[in-house]
Design a protein around this motif. Sequence first.
Motif, short mmCIF file in Angstrom:
data_model
loop_
_atom_site.label_atom_id
_atom_site.label_comp_id
_atom_site.label_asym_id
_atom_site.label_seq_id
_atom_site.Cartn_x
_atom_site.Cartn_y
_atom_site.Cartn_z
N LEU A 13 0.83 -1.21 0.00
CA LEU A 13 0.00 0.00 0.00
C LEU A 13 0.86 1.25 0.00
CD1 LEU A 13 -2.91 -0.73 2.53
CD2 LEU A 13 -2.99 -0.77 0.03
N SER A 14 1.99 1.19 0.68
CA SER A 14 2.86 2.36 0.81
C SER A 14 3.46 2.78 -0.52
CB SER A 14 3.96 2.09 1.83
OG SER A 14 3.40 1.82 3.10
N LYS A 15 3.48 1.90 -1.51
CA LYS A 15 4.05 2.21 -2.83
C LYS A 15 3.07 2.90 -3.77
CE LYS A 15 7.01 -1.86 -2.69
NZ LYS A 15 7.22 -3.21 -3.28
N ILE A 16 1.79 2.92 -3.42
CA ILE A 16 0.79 3.53 -4.31
C ILE A 16 0.97 5.04 -4.31
CG2 ILE A 16 -1.67 3.89 -4.73
CD1 ILE A 16 -2.17 1.17 -3.40
N ILE A 17 1.08 5.62 -5.50
CA ILE A 17 1.27 7.07 -5.59
C ILE A 17 -0.09 7.78 -5.57
CG2 ILE A 17 3.49 6.90 -6.77
CD1 ILE A 17 2.08 7.41 -9.40
N PRO A 18 -0.11 9.04 -5.13
CA PRO A 18 -1.38 9.78 -5.07
C PRO A 18 -2.07 9.87 -6.43
CG PRO A 18 0.30 10.92 -3.83
CD PRO A 18 1.00 9.81 -4.58
N GLY A 19 -3.39 9.86 -6.38
CA GLY A 19 -4.21 9.94 -7.58
C GLY A 19 -5.34 8.94 -7.50
N THR A 20 -6.09 8.85 -8.59
CA THR A 20 -7.23 7.93 -8.66
C THR A 20 -7.00 6.93 -9.77
OG1 THR A 20 -8.73 9.63 -7.84
CG2 THR A 20 -9.73 7.79 -9.01
N LEU A 48 -13.27 -1.34 -8.94
CA LEU A 48 -13.00 -0.61 -7.71
C LEU A 48 -12.32 0.69 -8.06
CD1 LEU A 48 -11.57 -3.25 -5.21
CD2 LEU A 48 -13.91 -2.41 -5.42
N GLU A 49 -12.75 1.76 -7.42
CA GLU A 49 -12.07 3.05 -7.58
C GLU A 49 -11.20 3.27 -6.36
OE1 GLU A 49 -13.85 6.52 -9.58
OE2 GLU A 49 -13.74 7.40 -7.56
N LEU A 50 -9.92 3.48 -6.61
CA LEU A 50 -8.94 3.72 -5.56
C LEU A 50 -8.51 5.18 -5.65
CD1 LEU A 50 -8.82 0.62 -6.13
CD2 LEU A 50 -6.44 0.74 -5.49
N ARG A 128 -3.93 -9.45 3.70
CA ARG A 128 -3.93 -10.10 2.38
C ARG A 128 -4.64 -9.22 1.35
NH1 ARG A 128 -3.68 -15.46 0.23
NH2 ARG A 128 -3.82 -15.15 -2.00
N LEU A 129 -5.77 -8.64 1.73
CA LEU A 129 -6.48 -7.72 0.84
C LEU A 129 -5.62 -6.51 0.51
CD1 LEU A 129 -9.03 -6.71 -0.63
CD2 LEU A 129 -9.80 -5.79 1.59
N ALA A 130 -4.97 -5.93 1.52
CA ALA A 130 -4.11 -4.76 1.31
C ALA A 130 -2.95 -5.10 0.37
CB ALA A 130 -3.58 -4.25 2.65
N ALA A 131 -2.34 -6.26 0.57
CA ALA A 131 -1.23 -6.67 -0.28
C ALA A 131 -1.68 -6.86 -1.73
CB ALA A 131 -0.60 -7.96 0.25
N THR A 132 -2.84 -7.46 -1.91
CA THR A 132 -3.36 -7.69 -3.26
C THR A 132 -3.69 -6.37 -3.95
OG1 THR A 132 -4.26 -9.83 -2.57
CG2 THR A 132 -5.16 -8.86 -4.58
N ILE A 133 -4.40 -5.49 -3.26
CA ILE A 133 -4.73 -4.18 -3.83
C ILE A 133 -3.45 -3.41 -4.13
CG2 ILE A 133 -5.71 -1.91 -3.29
CD1 ILE A 133 -8.00 -3.43 -1.87
N GLY A 134 -2.53 -3.38 -3.18
CA GLY A 134 -1.28 -2.65 -3.38
C GLY A 134 -0.49 -3.17 -4.55
N ASP A 135 -0.36 -4.48 -4.65
CA ASP A 135 0.41 -5.10 -5.72
C ASP A 135 -0.16 -4.75 -7.09
OD1 ASP A 135 2.47 -6.85 -6.74
OD2 ASP A 135 0.91 -8.36 -7.04
N TYR A 136 -1.47 -4.94 -7.25
CA TYR A 136 -2.09 -4.68 -8.55
C TYR A 136 -2.13 -3.19 -8.88
CZ TYR A 136 -3.30 -9.55 -9.18
OH TYR A 136 -3.22 -10.90 -9.36
N ALA A 137 -2.38 -2.36 -7.87
CA ALA A 137 -2.43 -0.91 -8.13
C ALA A 137 -1.06 -0.38 -8.54
CB ALA A 137 -2.94 -0.17 -6.89
N VAL A 138 -0.02 -0.82 -7.86
CA VAL A 138 1.34 -0.38 -8.20
C VAL A 138 1.72 -0.87 -9.60
CG1 VAL A 138 3.78 -0.64 -7.61
CG2 VAL A 138 2.12 -0.08 -5.83
N GLU A 139 1.40 -2.13 -9.90
CA GLU A 139 1.69 -2.66 -11.23
C GLU A 139 0.99 -1.84 -12.31
OE1 GLU A 139 0.78 -6.68 -13.84
OE2 GLU A 139 0.85 -6.85 -11.67
#
Length: 156
Positions: A13-20, A48-50, A128-139
């Motif tokens: 999650l910490s790797k996700i940059i600001p934005g939508t 999902l909108e992040l 596990r949810l946070a890791a999955t969201i973070g991984d896919y969002a960063v990718e």
Amino acid sequence: MTDRREIFSSPDLSKIIPGTSTLGVPTFRDILQIAHIHTNRDNAIARLELTRQDDELLIARQDGRPIQVWINDYSYHEEDPSGMNYLAGSVEVFREPITSFSFEHEGGFNWRVTGEGVETAHIARVKRLAATIGDYAVEKQEKAIKRALEREGYGV
């Protein structure tokens, strides 16, 4: 019941940059699926909108429907209150469906899940949810940055 204010570590999650951004997530019976179990029929995809702003990552379904998440992974283990590990299989993340939720940044890699009506079933499932969201969002963000740089003529 897990305290919804419990802090957990999530470098993803910490790797996700600001934005939508949006993520497509497979559903089964309108429940979001993590470690999706493939079936013989086509499953629907929920968007999902992040939205990452400063110290918060807000997550909601674009169609406004309630969010419930199942983890479907028969190699997934979690510790029960007695300290024993067990094979979880298909388990829910939230005790009841919710309209949206946030991950609030607590510094470093530390986060907590919050939101109206958010009650989690087990902190390991939230992680596990946070890791999955973070991984896919960063990718997804990295691919978008690479495409933008290539359009501008920078070889990446």
